[in-house]
Design a protein around this motif. Structure first.
Motif, mmCIF file in Angstrom:
data_model
loop_
_atom_site.group_PDB
_atom_site.id
_atom_site.type_symbol
_atom_site.label_atom_id
_atom_site.label_comp_id
_atom_site.label_asym_id
_atom_site.label_seq_id
_atom_site.Cartn_x
_atom_site.Cartn_y
_atom_site.Cartn_z
ATOM 1 N N LEU A 1 8.719 0.215 3.437
ATOM 2 C CA LEU A 1 8.916 1.569 3.970
ATOM 3 C C LEU A 1 8.534 2.626 2.945
ATOM 4 C CD1 LEU A 1 12.266 1.158 5.957
ATOM 5 C CD2 LEU A 1 9.913 1.085 6.812
ATOM 6 N N GLU A 2 8.849 2.385 1.679
ATOM 7 C CA GLU A 2 8.468 3.331 0.634
ATOM 8 C C GLU A 2 6.944 3.400 0.515
ATOM 9 O OE1 GLU A 2 10.281 5.420 -0.939
ATOM 10 O OE2 GLU A 2 12.257 4.714 -0.292
ATOM 11 N N ASN A 3 6.305 2.257 0.608
ATOM 12 C CA ASN A 3 4.845 2.214 0.576
ATOM 13 C C ASN A 3 4.261 2.963 1.771
ATOM 14 O OD1 ASN A 3 2.287 0.338 1.683
ATOM 15 N ND2 ASN A 3 2.202 0.842 -0.488
ATOM 16 N N THR A 4 4.882 2.829 2.926
ATOM 17 C CA THR A 4 4.414 3.508 4.134
ATOM 18 C C THR A 4 4.581 5.016 4.023
ATOM 19 O OG1 THR A 4 4.978 1.567 5.486
ATOM 20 C CG2 THR A 4 4.727 3.676 6.632
ATOM 21 N N LEU A 5 5.712 5.448 3.483
ATOM 22 C CA LEU A 5 5.961 6.875 3.341
ATOM 23 C C LEU A 5 5.023 7.527 2.316
ATOM 24 C CD1 LEU A 5 9.859 6.825 3.468
ATOM 25 C CD2 LEU A 5 8.322 7.805 5.189
ATOM 26 N N ALA A 6 4.426 6.714 1.461
ATOM 27 C CA ALA A 6 3.494 7.248 0.449
ATOM 28 C C ALA A 6 2.078 7.382 0.993
ATOM 29 C CB ALA A 6 3.504 6.354 -0.790
ATOM 30 N N LEU A 7 1.848 6.981 2.243
ATOM 31 C CA LEU A 7 0.508 7.075 2.817
ATOM 32 C C LEU A 7 0.090 8.534 2.983
ATOM 33 C CD1 LEU A 7 0.746 4.314 5.589
ATOM 34 C CD2 LEU A 7 -0.486 4.172 3.405
ATOM 35 N N ASP A 8 -1.141 8.812 2.646
ATOM 36 C CA ASP A 8 -1.678 10.169 2.752
ATOM 37 C C ASP A 8 -2.241 10.385 4.161
ATOM 38 O OD1 ASP A 8 -2.711 12.677 2.313
ATOM 39 O OD2 ASP A 8 -4.499 11.952 1.254
ATOM 40 N N TYR A 9 -1.365 10.830 5.058
ATOM 41 C CA TYR A 9 -1.778 11.105 6.433
ATOM 42 C C TYR A 9 -0.861 12.202 6.971
ATOM 43 C CZ TYR A 9 -4.161 10.083 10.810
ATOM 44 O OH TYR A 9 -4.961 10.175 11.923
ATOM 45 N N PRO A 10 -1.385 13.117 7.803
ATOM 46 C CA PRO A 10 -0.543 14.215 8.326
ATOM 47 C C PRO A 10 0.712 13.688 8.996
ATOM 48 C CG PRO A 10 -2.857 14.589 8.867
ATOM 49 C CD PRO A 10 -2.782 13.216 8.295
ATOM 50 N N ALA B 1 5.015 -7.745 4.373
ATOM 51 C CA ALA B 1 4.608 -8.215 3.043
ATOM 52 C C ALA B 1 3.330 -7.560 2.545
ATOM 53 C CB ALA B 1 4.433 -9.734 3.064
ATOM 54 N N THR B 2 2.666 -6.791 3.397
ATOM 55 C CA THR B 2 1.366 -6.215 3.052
ATOM 56 C C THR B 2 1.524 -4.782 2.546
ATOM 57 O OG1 THR B 2 0.349 -7.558 4.779
ATOM 58 C CG2 THR B 2 -0.955 -5.732 3.906
ATOM 59 N N MET B 3 1.031 -4.526 1.353
ATOM 60 C CA MET B 3 1.078 -3.198 0.773
ATOM 61 C C MET B 3 -0.280 -2.516 0.935
ATOM 62 S SD MET B 3 4.136 -2.706 -0.245
ATOM 63 C CE MET B 3 5.338 -3.895 0.356
ATOM 64 N N LEU B 4 -0.242 -1.205 1.161
ATOM 65 C CA LEU B 4 -1.450 -0.443 1.448
ATOM 66 C C LEU B 4 -1.705 0.598 0.376
ATOM 67 C CD1 LEU B 4 -0.632 0.293 5.215
ATOM 68 C CD2 LEU B 4 -1.538 -1.807 4.214
ATOM 69 N N ASP B 5 -2.973 0.931 0.177
ATOM 70 C CA ASP B 5 -3.323 2.037 -0.700
ATOM 71 C C ASP B 5 -2.938 3.347 -0.025
ATOM 72 O OD1 ASP B 5 -4.501 0.564 -2.788
ATOM 73 O OD2 ASP B 5 -6.360 0.351 -1.636
ATOM 74 N N PRO B 6 -2.617 4.387 -0.803
ATOM 75 C CA PRO B 6 -2.258 5.683 -0.202
ATOM 76 C C PRO B 6 -3.317 6.205 0.765
ATOM 77 C CG PRO B 6 -1.699 5.688 -2.525
ATOM 78 C CD PRO B 6 -2.452 4.414 -2.269
ATOM 79 N N GLU B 7 -4.610 5.960 0.473
ATOM 80 C CA GLU B 7 -5.689 6.435 1.334
ATOM 81 C C GLU B 7 -6.062 5.428 2.426
ATOM 82 O OE1 GLU B 7 -7.323 9.354 1.258
ATOM 83 O OE2 GLU B 7 -6.044 10.118 -0.341
ATOM 84 N N GLY B 8 -5.353 4.298 2.462
ATOM 85 C CA GLY B 8 -5.734 3.221 3.367
ATOM 86 C C GLY B 8 -5.762 3.612 4.834
ATOM 87 N N LEU B 9 -4.775 4.368 5.272
ATOM 88 C CA LEU B 9 -4.701 4.734 6.685
ATOM 89 C C LEU B 9 -5.816 5.708 7.052
ATOM 90 C CD1 LEU B 9 -3.030 4.103 9.151
ATOM 91 C CD2 LEU B 9 -1.537 6.027 8.593
ATOM 92 N N ARG B 10 -6.072 6.683 6.211
ATOM 93 C CA ARG B 10 -7.168 7.630 6.481
ATOM 94 C C ARG B 10 -8.507 6.903 6.569
ATOM 95 N NH1 ARG B 10 -6.797 13.106 6.173
ATOM 96 N NH2 ARG B 10 -4.858 14.015 5.357
ATOM 97 N N LYS B 11 -8.737 5.988 5.645
ATOM 98 C CA LYS B 11 -10.003 5.269 5.628
ATOM 99 C C LYS B 11 -10.146 4.378 6.851
ATOM 100 C CE LYS B 11 -10.489 5.316 0.588
ATOM 101 N NZ LYS B 11 -10.496 4.486 -0.653
ATOM 102 N N MET B 12 -9.061 3.768 7.277
ATOM 103 C CA MET B 12 -9.125 2.917 8.459
ATOM 104 C C MET B 12 -9.427 3.733 9.707
ATOM 105 S SD MET B 12 -6.357 0.167 9.917
ATOM 106 C CE MET B 12 -7.060 -1.256 9.075
ATOM 107 N N VAL B 13 -8.740 4.847 9.862
ATOM 108 C CA VAL B 13 -8.909 5.688 11.045
ATOM 109 C C VAL B 13 -10.316 6.269 11.112
ATOM 110 C CG1 VAL B 13 -8.161 7.870 12.072
ATOM 111 C CG2 VAL B 13 -6.469 6.205 11.332
ATOM 112 N N ALA B 14 -10.954 6.502 9.966
ATOM 113 C CA ALA B 14 -12.298 7.085 9.943
ATOM 114 C C ALA B 14 -13.302 6.248 10.721
ATOM 115 C CB ALA B 14 -12.763 7.251 8.496
ATOM 116 N N ASN B 15 -13.057 4.956 10.864
ATOM 117 C CA ASN B 15 -13.963 4.085 11.606
ATOM 118 C C ASN B 15 -14.000 4.425 13.099
ATOM 119 O OD1 ASN B 15 -14.867 1.648 9.692
ATOM 120 N ND2 ASN B 15 -12.760 2.200 9.195
ATOM 121 N N PHE B 16 -12.931 5.013 13.609
ATOM 122 C CA PHE B 16 -12.866 5.314 15.037
ATOM 123 C C PHE B 16 -13.649 6.580 15.402
ATOM 124 C CE2 PHE B 16 -9.099 2.640 14.353
ATOM 125 C CZ PHE B 16 -9.350 1.665 15.304
#
Length: 376
Positions: free
Chosen positions: A60-69, A131-146
């Motif tokens: 959850l801490e890793n998720t809250l650190a994601l850079d997304y609006p 168990a999977t940790m994400l980079d702070p920019e991971g969500l933005r980069k993933m969404v960019a594909n759409f």
């Protein structure tokens, strides 16, 4: 017997090297780059858990650190009948925007995901394991594909590390899989997504199944809609290697068993007149790979037959059978090699033993719905 022996070796080699080579050659003449662009659609991040009190806080801490609006991000934790403190820990994050969806009766990972999909408000649905940790920019980069209208789903790149941060035997195998996915993406489409971190358009998940492997089936749903699945090398999911190799073997059996269930319920994708090049990918990456244990057994038996009349094949059989004995001994003793060049072949044999057991259970009528997360 010579035909069986060398034919089996050829099929094993083609499954792991010939198929990627065919994609590599085709990529020189055919390329389908993804038109990535910075966009910010509404997103629902779904985390499915079962009795994860020890790991849910870091996730959850890793998720809250994601850079997304924040106003465009819904974080939904689907708790599949957890009986420990998981739910209360998630509830303590309510003020920080984390939503808990308690599934009272345990029904399996896909069932919990299905209930979460019904509660999701985002136009893009992202699925991630605890168990999977994400980079702070991971969500933005993933969404960019759409931003590419031809993309229906996106897979991350897996990075498996040991406790010292080094890649192990599984790490080398996973790197091979990631390379293969990159080739598939560049030529046409993925055949499967990373179950630990993937995303899909909402319409792709409209008929989400409660009893079939979600990552595999989501990709097939995309293909039905005329979309494709891609792997983004900039989107990485990090997770530790498993702590108990015996339990990891059971996980592999379950994964293949669930994959076989999806495959044989979707045989339509073997029709090249309808799905074109994807039918070739579907056959090679899935069915041909799952038939490798049969080819291995055929090669061993035919080698034994040939050994009765040839010194060369007798020596070859001694080496052949000796390798299997060495792998079995190291597995039984739990003394797996630490040197990667030795660990890779051991891992290869273990993986195919798991596939063989999965076939046995599938042909015996067993199906897998429940899940227990691997300890890492």
């Amino acid at each position: 017997m010579l035909i069986l022996f060398y034919g089996s070796i050829f099929m094993i080699a083609f499954a792991y090297f010939g198929y990627p080579l065919s994609l590599l050659l085709l990529s020189r003449f055919r390329s389908r780059p993804v038109a990535r662009r910075a966009i910010a659609p509404s997103v629902t991040l779904i985390i499915t858990v079962f009795n994860e009190e020890a790991r849910i806080r870091p996730k959850l801490e890793n998720t809250l650190a994601l850079d997304y609006p924040r106003e465009k991000l819904q974080v939904l934790v689907a708790s599949d009948g957890s009986t420990d403190a998981t739910n209360s820990i998630v509830e303590s994050y309510r003020d920080r925007g984390i939503e808990l969806l308690p599934v009272r009766t345990r029904g399996g990972k896909e069932n919990a995901q299905k209930e979460a999909v019904e509660q999701a408000r985002g136009d893009v649905l992202v699925f991630s394991d605890v168990a999977t940790m994400l980079d702070p920019e991971g969500l933005r980069k993933m969404v960019a594909n759409f931003a590419d209208p031809a993309v229906g789903c996106v897979s991350s790149v897996d990075r498996v590390l040991d406790k010292e941060g080094r890649p192990g035997g599984e790490g080398a195998y996973v790197r091979y899989e990631m390379w293969l996915r990159s080739l598939e993406s560049s030529v046409h489409s993925l055949v499967g997504l990373s179950g630990s971190f993937f995303a899909a358009r909402r319409e792709v998940c409209s008929d989400f199944s409660a009893d079939m492997q979600s990552d595999f089936r989501t990709l097939l749903n995309s293909m039905r809609l005329g979309l494709r699945g891609v792997s983004d090398p900039q989107v990485v999911g990090y997770y530790l290697d498993v702590a108990d190799q015996r339990r990891e073997f059971d996980r592999k059996v379950r994964t293949v068993l669930r994959g076989l269930t999806v495959f044989f319920r979707n045989l339509e994708f073997l029709n090249p007149r309808r799905y074109g090049f994807f039918s070739y990918q579907y056959f090679c990456h899935k069915l041909l790979r799952w038939l490798v244990p049969l080819f291995m057994a055929t090669a061993l038996i035919s080698n034994l037959w040939l050994a009765s009349g040839s010194v060369f094949y007798s020596l070859l059989f001694c080496v052949h059978f000796g390798c299997y004995l060495a792998v079995g001994w190291s597995w039984w003793r739990r003394a797996l090699p630490v040197w990667t060049p030795l660990k890779i072949p051991v891992y290869f044999v273990v993986v195919n033993a798991a596939i063989l057991l999965a076939w046995w259970r599938y042909l015996g009528g067993r199906r897998q719905v429940m899940w227990t997360p691997s300890q890492r």
